[in-house]
Design an enzyme around this catalytic site. Structure first.
Site, short mmCIF file in Angstrom:
data_model
loop_
_atom_site.label_atom_id
_atom_site.label_comp_id
_atom_site.label_asym_id
_atom_site.label_seq_id
_atom_site.Cartn_x
_atom_site.Cartn_y
_atom_site.Cartn_z
N TRP A 91 69.79 75.70 66.18
CA TRP A 91 70.32 76.14 64.89
C TRP A 91 69.95 77.61 64.75
O TRP A 91 68.78 77.97 64.89
CB TRP A 91 69.65 75.31 63.79
CG TRP A 91 70.08 75.60 62.39
CD1 TRP A 91 71.35 75.74 61.92
CD2 TRP A 91 69.21 75.74 61.25
NE1 TRP A 91 71.33 75.96 60.57
CE2 TRP A 91 70.04 75.96 60.13
CE3 TRP A 91 67.83 75.69 61.06
CZ2 TRP A 91 69.52 76.15 58.84
CZ3 TRP A 91 67.31 75.87 59.79
CH2 TRP A 91 68.16 76.09 58.70
N ASP A 172 61.56 69.53 63.73
CA ASP A 172 62.48 69.79 62.63
C ASP A 172 63.38 68.56 62.52
O ASP A 172 64.15 68.26 63.43
CB ASP A 172 63.30 71.05 62.92
CG ASP A 172 64.20 71.43 61.75
OD1 ASP A 172 64.11 70.77 60.69
OD2 ASP A 172 65.00 72.38 61.89
N LYS A 208 71.13 66.47 54.12
CA LYS A 208 72.19 65.68 54.74
C LYS A 208 72.08 64.21 54.37
O LYS A 208 73.04 63.61 53.90
CB LYS A 208 72.16 65.82 56.27
CG LYS A 208 71.91 67.22 56.79
CD LYS A 208 73.03 68.17 56.41
CE LYS A 208 72.82 69.62 56.82
NZ LYS A 208 71.52 70.17 57.03
#
Ligand SMILES: Cc1ncc(COP(=O)(O)O)c(C=O)c1O
Ligand SMILES: *[C@@H]1O[C@H](CO)[C@@H](O)[C@H](O)[C@H]1NC(C)=O
Length: 361
Positions: A91, A172, A208
């Protein structure tokens, strides 16, 4: 309808939740105690001994980004000469986060373009060659942007090698539940590391899996040696947070702790997470089948092998440009498709377009 009713009964039956949703006081510097507790149960396991032994230092954060940044600042403050090893690719914001925290970065092999899968040999090599005691950023599940995750067996080998090298894993976990549809299963990598006696760091996000993007609800946790160390670490995390934002926002935290703290709401949430994940998995199957039906000579196995929200299609920037200009289909130029944006209504349109731009080469 019955689900909605269940939700309403559950919410209205709990006066304290109703009160909490009205309350606009500051949270403590470390955030909502209930929200943190529920978050730890989700990441470390309902019956985790580490929670019972109070070995985890945890604070509520400004979603996953805030958790990563707080950890990066913590790393810089207490181990100013350390590096962070980041997967290639990752990311994009990971690079910015550790850069702004002034922690120097190194990369480790992750994606294998030819197989559109994991470069396991390269990854293991880089783990072995890093200086002992290095910090590694790992995506707990549903790697962004590739959708490529190590298998359980590979996670075990990675964990073993981390132990040998005394590396510190920072997970993460921005997509817990979005990979398999089951948050427990998606925490498998973390649980494997915990089982091997690692200390770990973990960034959680509810953007999310609860759709709380703009609420900035997240959690940073660090598993310590013992309770005393955990108290010290938590206090230091709060010291970093205080001059940055004082305390985290309240509303998202109450939504999270209300849902996770109520068995009826939690099971409803688990069902909905599974619906979301299964829909994405269904779209992956349809996209692959449609491309095969069109007679595409290329292999599209990776569409269904990869997991999570993203499909790293392998299309070139030029092919992506053609999709945009000729078909009005938009994705990042590295060929990453957000599968969440594909529906039964347009998956064949997408497949047709992909076939058009990829068939000549
Ligand atoms: C890998 C990864 N980490 C962290 C995040 C952080 O998102 P947020 O700060 O909204 O929780 C994202 C969001 O796209 C992500 O993909
Ligand atoms: C597919 O439809 C959804 C829902 O209308 C939309 O958000 C998305 O942009 C569409 N994607 C493509 C590739 O047409």
């Amino acid at each position: 309808m019955s689900d909605l009713l269940l939700t309403m009964i559950s919410i209205s039956s709990s006066i304290s939740n109703w009160w909490n949703l009205q309350n606009r006081e500051y949270l403590p510097m470390g955030g909502s105690v209930n929200m943190i507790e529920e978050s730890l149960r989700l990441a470390y396991g309902e019956d985790s001994e580490f929670i019972k032994d109070k070995r985890i230092a945890a604070v509520q954060t400004l979603s996953g980004t805030g958790a990563c940044r707080l950890f990066a600042d913590f790393q810089k403050r207490f181990l100013p000469d350390s590096h962070i090893y980041i997967p290639t690719p990752t990311w994009a914001n990971h690079h910015n986060i550790w850069r702004d925290a002034q922690v120097p970065q190194r990369t480790f092999a992750y994606y294998h373009p030819e197989s559109r899968g994991l470069d396991f040999a390269g990854l293991m090599n880089d783990i072995k060659n890093a200086p002992d005691g290095s910090f590694f950023l790992l995506h707990a599940c549903a790697h962004n942007p590739t959708g490529v995750d190590p298998s359980e067996e590979q996670w075990r080998e990675i964990s073993y090698q981390f132990k040998v090298k005394n590396h510190f894993p920072f997970f993460d976990m921005a997509y817990q539940g979005f990979a398999s549809g089951d948050p427990e299963r998606d925490a498998k990598a973390i649980r494997i590391f915990l089982g091997n006696g690692h200390q770990i760091g973990c960034a959680q996000s509810y953007a999310k899996n609860m759709g709380l993007y703009g609420q900035r609800a997240g959690c940073l946790s660090i598993l310590c040696d013992d309770e005393m160390q955990a108290v010290a670490v938590k206090s230091q995390l709060q010291q970093i947070a205080r001059p940055m934002y004082s305390n985290p926002p309240v509303h998202g935290a109450v939504i999270v702790s209300t849902i996770l703290g109520d068995p009826a709401l939690k099971s409803l949430w688990l069902k909905e997470v599974k619906v979301m994940a299964d829909r994405i998995i269904g779209m992956r199957n349809s996209l692959k089948e449609s491309l095969e039906k069109l007679g595409s000579p290329l292999s599209w196995e990776h569409i269904t092998n990869q997991i999570g929200m993203f499909c790293y299609s392998g299309m070139t920037p030029e092919q992506v440009d053609r999709l945009t200009n000729e078909f009005h289909i938009y994705m990042t130029r590295n060929g990453r498709i957000s599968m969440a944006g594909v529906t039964t209504g347009n998956v064949t349109y997408l497949a047709n377009a992909i076939h058009e731009v990829t068939k000549s080469n």
